[in-house]
Design an enzyme around this catalytic site. Structure first.
Site, short mmCIF file in Angstrom:
data_model
loop_
_atom_site.label_atom_id
_atom_site.label_comp_id
_atom_site.label_asym_id
_atom_site.label_seq_id
_atom_site.Cartn_x
_atom_site.Cartn_y
_atom_site.Cartn_z
N CYS A 108 0.83 -1.21 0.00
CA CYS A 108 0.00 0.00 0.00
C CYS A 108 0.87 1.26 0.00
O CYS A 108 0.51 2.26 -0.60
CB CYS A 108 -0.97 -0.02 1.18
SG CYS A 108 -0.18 -0.12 2.76
N THR A 109 2.02 1.20 0.66
CA THR A 109 2.94 2.35 0.64
C THR A 109 3.45 2.57 -0.78
O THR A 109 3.46 3.68 -1.29
CB THR A 109 4.14 2.10 1.58
OG1 THR A 109 3.64 1.91 2.90
CG2 THR A 109 5.10 3.27 1.57
#
Lengths: 423, 530
Positions: free
Chosen positions: A206-207
């Protein structure tokens, strides 16, 4: 030019022979015998890896008087090896490391025979490993170390002393490194110390996808997400400068978009190839320590390392020698199963991700079974597809707390028995 | 990527192009092409030092080819210096090599200034007397401003190396070694306890009452810490938590602010509490440095390091500019955050760091002008690097061999340490002075044990240390080794020494001070400042 015949072992090996001919008061168990000198000339030693450590190890063994050395390595020579792998020259780039290294040492050190094996360690069977008196590893791969360690532990038959193959393992990173002696089934093994490794560097997806902050996040985005979008099924070749250049440009464009600084070609290469800094000096220290132990084990002229020496050269010069303890629930060298706690409402996929990152487990492509019944397998394809729905199910629906789960991984020659308590 | 960057890629990731440039200007002299000497050169030629020179009057013996990889069967009977030069030179086409089949004493007799061309002198297989003489020559080259060579080289590092059987030792001597890039593990300097105005404003820009859980979960932990620290200060007379209980209380306050166990940013804040409650101060080692006489008495010959350290002192003392703190490093760690807020925070720290560098630069410029040095003769890049690492600067002042031989630093000896080997090494020198050979070299090696142990006793007595500090069994072991060269030990010591020479030549990382001892029988080592 001096005639071959005038060379005498006694003069040539004067330093080592003093050790072997003379008694010691700090190590009174040692008894000098002529057979010991004969033994080091004739016993077979295996060197795994012909890279930075491997080149040093081959040189050191040849100059310790070992006469029958084998080396196994699946790699070919790259230009970035030349700053430390001193048995290779620019003209050797592209040639197999094992073959080139063996030829060099055979030519340089008269009387030694180095036999190359240009293949993977997994291509050799137990009969092959059984031939050696001891094995020295100079590897940069955790996977290969786990494989050889588990293989040698598995080969040991307590009733047959010949099956005990001492494993000496060296590793370096920058100015740091370590050397250790593993007596399979007796001392702690490689698997016992997996938790000493740092967590594998990986960034949450997700980062990478949504909130990049570091240049590394942009590079991971280019290599993990954007590559398949743009290139479909074509596999990335991290040794191909064209592919690295594409990744670099793609990462740079994303970094610009997010105002992130620091994406360079060199960093891109470092991240996608997981490059570990390496210099000749540290390799020399660790390899010499490994070979010092090999000579001590083969001749009993002094006590061998029991069983771990850490080295650090960043700030002054520091070594720490200690006995690493066996792990009671080591999946390789103990008979008891590993104990794990995990939340029952988490999915099998989350459990899998946890195990991939857990330092003492570090799996790549795990499969799971309970009571002989598979929960998830990576292959064959049909089975994988059939079992895939299990990945999103909570663990408590798949098995009961306290059940023994068998965890396998195609990269490992052993399976992990884990008693999983659901919390 | 050019060919050189490709070849040196794995080391450039350690010391960068500036370190490489420094390495390429090094000229290393090796006295005697022993096994350990050639191993040292191997590890220096591979990463690309500028030049090496081998001085050795000897010819290649059988024992040489049994212990030295850079002397082969075809070399038997030939000049050691020439053959080692040939076989080592092959390792890197970018390194220039030289050799002389002469004795160092006769070279120095012909040319007393011979050593001035070298950055480092490595001496192996030499007597204590020669070591002391060479070390003294190098030492003067390092200290006396009138004695500099035209290239302006200030230091000649002297390195003495010896291996005996399973034991090996190395000694470094140079009057002073200064380091800016010490490569600390973490240079982050977050100033949570004393935020500067822009940082406080940043922390206040977050809405902790926001409904949006995604936004809440991405408040950078630095802002969380600043926020809770600010509240704490308001109720504690402006003081930060100092006791263990207080720090735990702050942790509990932050934990209470979490909305879900998945708020990793709060976890990051909690795990940084202890570190953030350490008041930002100037480390004692840096305080000592800025008070060093070398800072006070600058002259046109002063090293950049000392001019910069003086600038640092003047900057720190000017509280209106610095608040009495070191320049900010400007580096922040990664943390859970949205891209925008992270980049903003990063630029707040970077901007402040830049301002600090500008202030220090002004002091540097005025110092340069007062010293009669050209404006800009210390580059902006150098000032930036200096400021970034100003909390981690390091100066090592070595004892000279003369000081050591006169009175080594040996107050107490732990018989189980490696130090007794040092005593035996020194005693072996005394033995050599008496007999013209090292203990245990002959067939009747055990006959030397009593004599060597008597030398040990004499030494210990002269140092005022109890006689039983070195066991006779260990003396026996050194006689067993009989001054023999064992390749593994040569290679290990060679690795350590080359690593140290790389650190000294690049002026990066921290070299040992001053003697490294390795006991290969027990696989243990130690460093002593003898």
């Amino acid at each position: 030019m001096v005639d071959t015949q005038t060379i005498t072992d006694h003069e040539r090996w004067a330093g080592v022979y003093k050790l072997l001919d003379r008694t010691s008061r700090i190590h009174p168990e040692f008894e000098p015998q002529e057979e010991i000198k004969e033994f080091i000339k004739t016993c077979k030693i295996l060197v795994i890896g012909a890279g930075g450590l491997g080149c040093e190890i081959l040189k050191n063994l040849a100059l310790s008087g070992f006469g029958d050395i084998h080396v196994i390595d699946m790699d070919t020579i790259d230009v970035s090896n030349l700053n430390r792998q001193f048995l290779f020259r620019r003209a050797d780039v592209g040639k197999p490391k094992a073959v080139t290294a063996a030829a060099f040492v055979n030519k340089r050190v008269q009387g030694v025979t180095v036999t190359p094996h240009y293949c993977k360690i997994q291509d050799k069977d137990e009969d092959f490993y059984q031939e050696f008196a001891l094995i020295i590893c100079g590897l940069d791969s955790i996977e290969a170390r786990r494989w050889i360690n588990a293989t040698l532990v598995g080969m040991r038959d307590e009733d047959n002393p010949d099956t005990l193959k001492p494993l000496i393992d060296g590793g370096t990173e920058g100015f740091k490194g370590q050397a250790r002696v593993i007596l399979p089934g007796i001392t702690s093994c490689y698997e016992c110390s997996m938790d000493m490794l740092s967590k594998p560097t990986g960034f949450p997806l997700c980062t990478i996808a949504n909130t990049p902050r570091l240049p590394e996040h942009c590079i991971e985005w280019a290599s993990v997400l954007e590559w398949s979008n743009k290139h479909g099924d074509r596999k990335m070749d991290t040794d191909d400068p064209k592919d690295i250049q594409w990744l670099y440009e793609t990462a740079l464009a994303r970094a610009k978009q997010y105002n992130i600084q620091g994406v360079t070609y060199s960093l891109t290469q470092g991240v996608v190839k997981n490059i570990i800094p390496a210099i000749a000096a540290t390799n020399a220290i660790v390899a010499a320590s490994c070979c010092n132990e090999a000579l001590k084990i083969a001749t009993t002229c002094a006590k061998n390392l029991d069983n771990y020496m850490m080295y650090s050269g960043n700030d002054s010069v520091y070594t720490y020698t200690f006995e690493h303890q066996r792990k009671d629930d080591c999946p390789v060298c103990s008979n008891s199963s590993t104990k794990l706690d995990f939340r029952g409402d988490k999915t099998l996929e989350e459990f899998m991700d946890y195990l991939k990152e857990k330092p003492d487990i570090q799996l790549k492509r795990p499969g799971f079974a309970v009571g002989g019944k598979p929960l998830y397998l990576q292959a064959p394809k049909q089975l994988e597809e059939a079992l895939r729905p299990n990945l999103v199910k909570p663990l408590k629906e798949l098995f009961s707390s306290g059940d023994e789960v068998t965890i396998t991984d195609s990269t490992l020659p052993f399976s992990l028995q884990a008693v999983v308590t659901l919390t | 990527m050019d060919a050189k960057t490709q070849k040196y890629d794995r080391q450039l990731r350690l010391w960068g192009s500036s370190g490489q440039e420094a390495l390429e200007s090094a000229h290393i002299l090796l006295i005697n092409a022993s096994a350990v000497g050639c191993e040292i050169l191997k590890n220096l030629i591979l990463p690309g030092i500028g030049q090496f020179t081998i001085v050795d009057p000897g010819t290649v013996s059988q024992n040489d080819i049994g212990s030295n990889f850079f002397l082969d069967f075809d070399s038997l009977g030939k000049q050691r210096a020439e053959r080692a030069y040939e076989l080592l030179g092959e390792l890197n086409e970018d390194v220039k090599g030289n050799w002389a089949a002469k004795d160092i004493h006769s070279i120095l007799k012909e040319d007393p200034g011979y050593l001035a061309q070298f950055s480092t002198v490595i001496a192996t297989d030499i007597t204590r007397e020669t070591a002391e003489k060479l070390a003294a020559l190098c030492w003067v080259g390092g200290q006396d401003a009138n004695n500099r060579n035209p290239a302006g080289k200030k230091n000649i590092t002297f390195v003495w190396v010896k291996t005996v059987g399973l034991f090996g030792a190395a000694r470094i001597a140079v009057p002073e070694h200064t380091i800016v890039e010490t490569h600390p593990d973490n240079v982050a300097d977050l100033r949570i306890d004393t935020p500067f105005p822009e940082l406080s404003a940043f922390a206040q820009s977050f809405d902790f009452d926001t409904e949006d859980s995604l936004e809440f979960g991405h408040i950078p932990y630095v802002a969380i810490l600043l926020n809770y620290m600010d509240k704490w200060k308001q109720t504690h007379n402006g003081k930060i938590p100092s006791t263990y209980a207080e720090k735990n209380e702050l942790k509990a306050n932050i934990r209470a602010g979490m909305r879900s166990v998945d708020d990793e940013n709060f976890d990051e804040a909690i795990s940084s509490v202890l570190r953030s409650c350490q008041p930002t101060t100037i480390p004692s080692e840096i305080k000592a440095l800025v008070n060093d006489p070398k800072c006070e008495h600058l002259n046109a010959e002063s090293e950049n390091f000392w001019i910069l350290t003086r600038a640092l002192r003047d900057y720190v003392n000017d509280h209106t500019k610095s608040d009495g703190l070191l320049p900010l490093s400007g580096t922040i760690p990664d943390m859970k955050a949205q891209t925008d807020s992270y980049v903003t925070l990063q630029s707040i720290y970077k901007t402040k760091a830049k301002q600090d560098v500008q202030e220090v630069s002004k002091v540097v410029e005025s110092l340069l002008s007062s010293l009669g040095l050209a404006a800009g003769s210390i580059s902006q890049q150098e000032i930036e690097t200096f400021c970034k690492f100003s909390a981690f600067l390091k100066v090592i002042r070595y004892r000279s061999l003369e000081e050591e031989y006169h009175q080594p630093n040996t107050k107490q000896i732990d018989p189980d340490s490696v130090f007794p080997y040092y005593v035996l090494l020194r005693a072996s020198d005394s033995f050599y002075d008496d007999h013209g050979r090292y203990p245990g070299e002959g067939e009747n090696w055990e006959d030397d044990v009593d004599q060597l142990h008597a030398n040990v006793g004499t030494l210990l007595q002269s140092w005022g240390i109890a006689n039983d500090a070195v066991s006779k069994d260990l003396t026996h072991e050194i006689c067993r080794y009989g001054n023999g060269a064992i390749h593994n030990i040569a290679s290990l010591i060679g690795g350590v020494v080359s690593q140290e020479i790389i650190k000294l030549s690049t002026r990066q990382y921290i070299p040992m001070n001053n003697t490294f001892l390795f006991d290969g029988a027990r696989s243990v080592s130690a460093v002593f400042a003898v």
